[in-house]
Write a protein that holds these residues in place. Sequence first.
Motif, short mmCIF file in Angstrom:
data_model
loop_
_atom_site.label_atom_id
_atom_site.label_comp_id
_atom_site.label_asym_id
_atom_site.label_seq_id
_atom_site.Cartn_x
_atom_site.Cartn_y
_atom_site.Cartn_z
N THR A 34 39.53 29.29 46.50
CA THR A 34 40.43 30.25 47.14
C THR A 34 41.56 29.52 47.84
OG1 THR A 34 38.52 31.68 47.55
CG2 THR A 34 40.53 32.20 48.73
N TYR A 35 42.79 29.94 47.54
CA TYR A 35 43.99 29.38 48.18
C TYR A 35 44.69 30.53 48.93
CZ TYR A 35 43.05 25.56 44.98
OH TYR A 35 42.45 24.54 44.30
N GLU A 51 36.00 34.41 53.74
CA GLU A 51 34.64 34.94 53.68
C GLU A 51 34.61 36.31 53.00
OE1 GLU A 51 30.55 35.38 54.11
OE2 GLU A 51 31.88 33.62 54.16
N ARG A 52 35.60 37.14 53.27
CA ARG A 52 35.65 38.47 52.63
C ARG A 52 35.80 38.33 51.11
NH1 ARG A 52 38.01 43.29 56.34
NH2 ARG A 52 37.08 42.62 58.31
N ILE A 53 36.58 37.39 50.69
CA ILE A 53 36.74 37.17 49.25
C ILE A 53 35.43 36.63 48.65
CG2 ILE A 53 37.93 35.74 47.54
CD1 ILE A 53 40.44 35.95 49.28
N ARG A 54 34.79 35.70 49.37
CA ARG A 54 33.55 35.10 48.87
C ARG A 54 32.44 36.14 48.72
NH1 ARG A 54 28.79 33.57 50.22
NH2 ARG A 54 29.03 34.44 52.31
N ARG A 59 33.48 33.80 40.99
CA ARG A 59 34.12 32.74 40.20
C ARG A 59 35.62 33.00 40.07
NH1 ARG A 59 31.49 31.94 34.51
NH2 ARG A 59 32.50 29.91 34.64
N GLY A 60 36.36 31.94 39.82
CA GLY A 60 37.79 32.08 39.58
C GLY A 60 38.60 31.30 40.61
N THR A 137 42.95 45.98 48.78
CA THR A 137 43.54 45.14 47.74
C THR A 137 42.47 44.47 46.90
OG1 THR A 137 45.35 44.67 49.28
CG2 THR A 137 45.23 43.32 47.30
N ILE A 138 41.40 44.02 47.56
CA ILE A 138 40.29 43.42 46.81
C ILE A 138 39.65 44.45 45.90
CG2 ILE A 138 38.02 42.34 47.02
CD1 ILE A 138 38.96 41.05 49.61
N ASP A 139 39.54 45.71 46.38
CA ASP A 139 39.02 46.79 45.51
C ASP A 139 39.88 46.93 44.26
OD1 ASP A 139 37.00 47.35 47.32
OD2 ASP A 139 38.10 48.97 48.30
N ASP A 140 41.20 46.95 44.45
CA ASP A 140 42.12 47.06 43.30
C ASP A 140 41.96 45.86 42.38
OD1 ASP A 140 43.03 49.37 44.48
OD2 ASP A 140 44.85 48.46 45.32
N PHE A 141 41.80 44.71 42.99
CA PHE A 141 41.68 43.46 42.23
C PHE A 141 40.42 43.48 41.35
CE2 PHE A 141 40.51 38.89 42.06
CZ PHE A 141 41.66 38.40 41.46
N ILE A 142 39.32 43.93 41.92
CA ILE A 142 38.06 44.01 41.16
C ILE A 142 38.17 45.04 40.05
CG2 ILE A 142 35.63 44.71 41.33
CD1 ILE A 142 35.56 43.40 44.08
N THR A 143 38.84 46.16 40.33
CA THR A 143 39.06 47.17 39.29
C THR A 143 39.84 46.58 38.12
OG1 THR A 143 39.02 48.97 40.91
CG2 THR A 143 40.07 49.41 38.80
N ALA A 144 40.87 45.78 38.44
CA ALA A 144 41.65 45.13 37.39
C ALA A 144 40.79 44.16 36.59
CB ALA A 144 42.85 44.40 38.00
N ARG A 145 39.92 43.43 37.28
CA ARG A 145 39.02 42.50 36.59
C ARG A 145 38.05 43.25 35.67
NH1 ARG A 145 36.52 37.40 39.79
NH2 ARG A 145 38.34 36.03 39.61
#
Length: 287
Positions: A34-35, A51-54, A59-60, A137-145
């Motif tokens: 994570t950067y 931590e929220r991202i973890r 992975r990624g 935003t993380i919710d949107d990101f996971i939906t895109a994944r």
Amino acid sequence: MIRSMTAYARRETKGSWGSAAWELRSVNQRYLETYIRLPEQFRSLEPVIRERIRQRLTRGKIECNLRFDADPSTQTDLILNEQLARQLVKAANWVKMQSDEGEINPVDILRWPGVMSAQEQDLDAITVELLAALDTTIDDFITARESEGTALKALIEQRLEGVSNEVINVRARMPEVLKWQRERLVAKLEEAEVQLESNRLEQELVMMAQRIDVAEELDRLEAHVRETYNILQKKEAVGRRLDFMMQEFNRESNTLASKSINADITTSAIELKVLIEQMREQIQNIE
């Protein structure tokens, strides 16, 4: 749910304090990296964001950026540190008398660190809103994944069907191949005018059949296809499991190719390798 490691999400949020925008993007990576880029006033949030991202991703290579624009109308009046300013003027006058050169520039005095300041915004209240926007935003990101992962899953299932078809083809051809090899061996012995006892001939034929028999490899390939389908149905991250399965597929296809004595079997072995490599390339992008 299959998730791709390649995705992008962006979400803006606004408040009485101004506006902000979160951006998340990622590419494939064996582990989670994570950067995070944040405005200076929000640097302390980095461990919380990491931590929220973890907690949500496994992975990624993740890039997380926050752009923050404060509303100018919310800025308070500037505060002058009069005591520090007087000290600076006094010091500047002393320097001037020593050198008898130059003039005192009031702007230079005001630029000195600590002379001018503004009341800080309520960062705690802003932080609450920013972190809520990050979660969305993380919710949107996971939906895109997941959307990209659905496409990857379909591609892998197509290749698995191709593997099953090649296994069926090879299994159907094996009796004919064994018969052809038997006749070929007998013809060579007759051509060389070599006479073998019946028992000895049968032993040679059995040994030959064992050397080229691929039933075990075909059984394993079918088992690997079933297991890969099962993995694709799991809810957690499965990229590493799928990568391991590709190693097992490769092992069996290599053995099949090494035992091949027939052009059709060789063609199927090569097609298997192509299908497995295509799956492996897609799996490199799966979380």
